[in-house]
Design a protein around this motif. Structure first.
Motif, PDB file in Angstrom:
ATOM      1  N   MET A 214     158.234  49.250  64.865  1.00 20.06           N
ATOM      2  CA  MET A 214     157.231  49.209  63.806  1.00 20.06           C
ATOM      3  C   MET A 214     156.933  47.756  63.440  1.00 20.06           C
ATOM      4  SD  MET A 214     156.724  52.480  63.154  1.00 20.06           S
ATOM      5  CE  MET A 214     156.056  52.637  61.496  1.00 20.06           C
ATOM      6  N   ARG A 215     155.738  47.504  62.974  1.00 17.64           N
ATOM      7  CA  ARG A 215     155.362  46.187  62.452  1.00 17.64           C
ATOM      8  C   ARG A 215     154.772  46.407  61.070  1.00 17.64           C
ATOM      9  NH1 ARG A 215     155.407  41.990  60.498  1.00 17.64           N
ATOM     10  NH2 ARG A 215     154.297  40.089  61.069  1.00 17.64           N
ATOM     11  N   ILE A 216     155.503  45.953  60.035  1.00 17.17           N
ATOM     12  CA  ILE A 216     155.097  46.198  58.649  1.00 17.17           C
ATOM     13  C   ILE A 216     155.119  44.884  57.888  1.00 17.17           C
ATOM     14  CG2 ILE A 216     155.737  47.352  56.498  1.00 17.17           C
ATOM     15  CD1 ILE A 216     156.958  49.602  58.200  1.00 17.17           C
ATOM     16  N   HIS A 217     154.039  44.571  57.196  1.00 17.24           N
ATOM     17  CA  HIS A 217     154.000  43.338  56.415  1.00 17.24           C
ATOM     18  C   HIS A 217     152.933  43.436  55.319  1.00 17.24           C
ATOM     19  CE1 HIS A 217     150.270  41.815  58.431  1.00 17.24           C
ATOM     20  NE2 HIS A 217     150.744  42.526  59.450  1.00 17.24           N
ATOM     21  N   HIS A 218     153.078  42.602  54.287  1.00 12.66           N
ATOM     22  CA  HIS A 218     152.131  42.471  53.183  1.00 12.66           C
ATOM     23  C   HIS A 218     151.779  43.827  52.562  1.00 12.66           C
ATOM     24  CE1 HIS A 218     151.675  38.589  55.338  1.00 12.66           C
ATOM     25  NE2 HIS A 218     151.777  38.159  54.074  1.00 12.66           N
ATOM     26  N   ILE A 219     152.781  44.360  51.872  1.00 13.70           N
ATOM     27  CA  ILE A 219     152.668  45.662  51.210  1.00 13.70           C
ATOM     28  C   ILE A 219     152.800  45.449  49.696  1.00 13.70           C
ATOM     29  CG2 ILE A 219     153.622  47.987  51.033  1.00 13.70           C
ATOM     30  CD1 ILE A 219     152.479  47.365  53.795  1.00 13.70           C
ATOM     31  N   GLY A 220     151.916  46.080  48.924  1.00 17.00           N
ATOM     32  CA  GLY A 220     151.982  45.988  47.470  1.00 17.00           C
ATOM     33  C   GLY A 220     150.900  45.093  46.890  1.00 17.00           C
ATOM     34  N   GLU A 221     150.863  45.045  45.558  1.00 14.23           N
ATOM     35  CA  GLU A 221     149.849  44.267  44.841  1.00 14.23           C
ATOM     36  C   GLU A 221     150.482  43.645  43.602  1.00 14.23           C
ATOM     37  OE1 GLU A 221     148.207  48.168  42.409  1.00 14.23           O
ATOM     38  OE2 GLU A 221     147.089  47.411  44.123  1.00 14.23           O
ATOM     39  N   TRP A 222     149.963  42.491  43.196  1.00 14.90           N
ATOM     40  CA  TRP A 222     150.475  41.805  42.007  1.00 14.90           C
ATOM     41  C   TRP A 222     149.263  41.258  41.267  1.00 14.90           C
ATOM     42  CZ3 TRP A 222     155.850  39.281  42.500  1.00 14.90           C
ATOM     43  CH2 TRP A 222     156.381  39.045  41.221  1.00 14.90           C
ATOM     44  N   HIS A 230     153.212  46.492  41.880  1.00 14.45           N
ATOM     45  CA  HIS A 230     153.207  47.913  42.200  1.00 14.45           C
ATOM     46  C   HIS A 230     153.985  48.206  43.475  1.00 14.45           C
ATOM     47  CE1 HIS A 230     150.559  51.802  42.491  1.00 14.45           C
ATOM     48  NE2 HIS A 230     151.838  52.059  42.307  1.00 14.45           N
ATOM     49  N   GLU A 231     155.126  48.861  43.314  1.00 16.40           N
ATOM     50  CA  GLU A 231     155.900  49.387  44.442  1.00 16.40           C
ATOM     51  C   GLU A 231     156.066  48.354  45.560  1.00 16.40           C
ATOM     52  OE1 GLU A 231     157.429  52.018  43.879  1.00 16.40           O
ATOM     53  OE2 GLU A 231     156.286  52.926  42.254  1.00 16.40           O
ATOM     54  N   GLY A 232     155.522  48.641  46.734  1.00 15.16           N
ATOM     55  CA  GLY A 232     155.530  47.666  47.817  1.00 15.16           C
ATOM     56  C   GLY A 232     156.674  47.806  48.801  1.00 15.16           C
ATOM     57  N   GLU A 233     157.286  49.000  48.934  1.00 15.06           N
ATOM     58  CA  GLU A 233     158.384  49.174  49.878  1.00 15.06           C
ATOM     59  C   GLU A 233     157.887  49.266  51.322  1.00 15.06           C
ATOM     60  OE1 GLU A 233     157.968  51.176  47.242  1.00 15.06           O
ATOM     61  OE2 GLU A 233     159.786  51.147  46.020  1.00 15.06           O
ATOM     62  N   GLY A 234     158.770  48.893  52.240  1.00 11.67           N
ATOM     63  CA  GLY A 234     158.502  49.126  53.646  1.00 11.67           C
ATOM     64  C   GLY A 234     158.793  50.566  54.012  1.00 11.67           C
ATOM     65  N   PHE A 235     160.065  50.963  53.873  1.00 15.14           N
ATOM     66  CA  PHE A 235     160.490  52.348  54.098  1.00 15.14           C
ATOM     67  C   PHE A 235     161.085  52.894  52.801  1.00 15.14           C
ATOM     68  CE2 PHE A 235     160.456  50.642  58.370  1.00 15.14           C
ATOM     69  CZ  PHE A 235     159.968  51.688  59.130  1.00 15.14           C
ATOM     70  N   TYR A 236     160.436  53.886  52.241  1.00 16.74           N
ATOM     71  CA  TYR A 236     160.909  54.559  51.032  1.00 16.74           C
ATOM     72  C   TYR A 236     161.493  55.899  51.485  1.00 16.74           C
ATOM     73  CZ  TYR A 236     160.707  56.319  46.179  1.00 16.74           C
ATOM     74  OH  TYR A 236     161.008  56.817  44.926  1.00 16.74           O
ATOM     75  N   ILE A 237     162.820  55.980  51.520  1.00 13.79           N
ATOM     76  CA  ILE A 237     163.493  57.131  52.124  1.00 13.79           C
ATOM     77  C   ILE A 237     164.195  57.937  51.033  1.00 13.79           C
ATOM     78  CG2 ILE A 237     165.091  57.901  53.902  1.00 13.79           C
ATOM     79  CD1 ILE A 237     162.839  56.227  55.029  1.00 13.79           C
ATOM     80  N   PRO A 264     156.714  39.339  56.662  1.00 12.96           N
ATOM     81  CA  PRO A 264     156.912  39.018  55.249  1.00 12.96           C
ATOM     82  C   PRO A 264     155.921  39.746  54.347  1.00 12.96           C
ATOM     83  CG  PRO A 264     155.622  37.306  56.280  1.00 12.96           C
ATOM     84  CD  PRO A 264     155.984  38.273  57.379  1.00 12.96           C
ATOM     85  N   GLY A 265     156.034  39.435  53.051  1.00 12.59           N
ATOM     86  CA  GLY A 265     155.031  39.873  52.096  1.00 12.59           C
ATOM     87  C   GLY A 265     155.201  41.256  51.532  1.00 12.59           C
ATOM     88  N   LEU A 266     156.417  41.824  51.570  1.00 12.06           N
ATOM     89  CA  LEU A 266     156.655  43.105  50.900  1.00 12.06           C
ATOM     90  C   LEU A 266     157.134  42.829  49.475  1.00 12.06           C
ATOM     91  CD1 LEU A 266     156.734  43.849  53.982  1.00 12.06           C
ATOM     92  CD2 LEU A 266     158.275  45.697  53.348  1.00 12.06           C
ATOM     93  N   LEU A 267     156.459  43.418  48.510  1.00 13.06           N
ATOM     94  CA  LEU A 267     156.838  43.164  47.115  1.00 13.06           C
ATOM     95  C   LEU A 267     158.041  43.988  46.689  1.00 13.06           C
ATOM     96  CD1 LEU A 267     153.413  42.796  45.301  1.00 13.06           C
ATOM     97  CD2 LEU A 267     154.895  41.054  46.300  1.00 13.06           C
ATOM     98  N   GLY A 268     158.257  45.129  47.314  1.00 15.81           N
ATOM     99  CA  GLY A 268     159.415  45.957  47.003  1.00 15.81           C
ATOM    100  C   GLY A 268     160.506  45.781  48.040  1.00 15.81           C
TER     101      GLY A 268
END
Length: 395
Positions: A214-222, A230-237, A264-268
């Protein structure tokens, strides 16, 4: 009417033929007096029919989808072994989720993927209509079993506000697996960025799920200095609750996350293993931790019997106090589980987690590798072994 699948396969796409065209011409012919000749012909006819029937099973449909509406239509029709094939490099704008609710089988998975006709290796891109912000829209809801998802990009975009703050236009969630019917799914080579809540969520008794490359980056808002991002997790399990107001259960089990690049760039949290998440293995991933975040840890371990192994944590930020936190999460309405020799007990949150063989690349002497917030009786169940710290330049 009068159509059947699978008699002829042209390239990868099944060509439909009229029912009966696979059958030999002597089907139903009157038997001759020569019983041996009749038996031989009957045997040949049965073999031909058996071959056609097996071909119908083995040669599944490929739905080549060049528009969003064609994807919706294909999702309503797929059967075990079928493939939904999007066009790599093309953008599919959606106003409603792609809902994957059909079930494949262990030997005949349903495939949802893309292929770039130009040969450049581009993925199909899934976005909101006009790339506007959708407060509650999920790109892909996976409720069925034995699916294989790959080569898709779920995209949004950052909208700059005052310096240091931003809004995020796009989906609330990228991929949402929910319910006991969502199991034995493989999700790999998926690129998710700029969702305003989380990238991936797995909840409500979903189990036996593999995430790979997986490629995950820059999740969430400020939005501003007074707004808790607001939240910003990569994997919420899992879930922070045992049962929520809709009766969903927090139990999630047997999840594998491997060979992925997160950040990078995940707020959670990059990996958030909630209450009653168990037998989750997170291994051989790279987690880029240097950009701004509102959370104090990268990995949260509130579930039980989980393994964090062989990962590389790269960099740190001003907000990062520790890379990993393990703790007991209590809930007012606990789910009950069978665990080890114990039957029907409240989920043993926080117990029996392992963090082994990880490398932390950092030049910050203040950041902790792990914070153990377990109650005294559970502290000995946490295993933290053979982890190391190296200078950031060594990565």
């Amino acid at each position: 009417s009068g159509m059947t699948r699978g008699c002829v396969n042209s390239g990868m796409t099944v060509v439909f033929k009229k029912r009966g065209e696979c059958a030999a011409s002597n089907v139903g012919a009157a038997p001759r007096r020569d019983s041996l000749l009749f038996a031989a012909k009957r045997l040949v006819t049965m073999l031909v029919l058996a071959w056609c029937m097996s071909a119908a099973v083995a040669q599944a449909n490929v739905y080549r989808c060049s528009t969003t509406d064609e994807v919706y239509s294909a999702l309503k029709s797929v059967q075990p072994g079928d493939m939904i094939l999007l066009e790599g490099g093309k953008t599919y704008e959606i106003a409603e989720s792609f809902v994957l609710k059909a079930d494949g089988t262990e030997s005949e998975r349903i495939t949802f993927t893309s292929e770039d006709p130009s040969g450049q290796g581009r993925y199909a891109i899934i976005t909101t209509v006009g790339q506007k912000k959708e407060e509650s829209l999920v790109a892909i809801k996976l409720r069925g079993s034995f699916w294989h998802l790959s080569r898709l990009e779920i995209a949004g975009k950052r909208v700059p506000l005052e310096p240091g703050f931003w809004d995020t236009n796009g989906f609330q969630l990228g991929i949402y697996l929910q319910g006991a019917g969502s199991h034995h799914n493989v999700i790999e080579d998926i690129h998710i960025h700029h969702t305003h809540n989380a990238a991936v969520a797995v909840r409500d008794e979903s189990h036996h799920i593999t995430f790979r490359r997986m490629r995950i980056h820059h999740i969430g808002e400020w939005l501003d200095a007074d707004y808790n991002a607001h939240e910003g997790e990569g994997f919420y399990i899992g879930s922070s609750k045992g049962f929520d107001e809709e009766g969903n259960k927090a139990v999630v089990r047997d999840i594998l996350i491997e060979d992925s690049v997160i950040g990078p760039g995940l707020l959670g949290q990059y990996i958030d293993l909630k209450y009653a998440a168990s037998y989750v293995t997170v291994r051989n991933n790279v987690l880029h931790c240097s950009e701004k975040s509102y959370n104090e840890e990268v990995v949260m371990l509130a579930g039980y019997a989980n393994l964090i192994e062989g990962n590389r944590f790269v960099g740190s930020s001003d907000s990062l106090d520790r890379y990993i936190r393990v703790f007991n999460k209590k809930t007012k309405v606990p789910v009950r589980v069978d665990y080890l020799d114990a039957k029907d007990i409240p989920a043993p949150t926080g117990r029996d987690n392992k963090v082994v063989d990880n490398i932390f690349y950092t030049d910050d002497p203040e950041v902790k590798l792990v914070k153990n917030d377990l109650k005294a009786a559970d502290r000995p169940t946490f295993i933290f072994e053979n982890n190391s710290v190296e200078p950031l330049a060594n990565f």
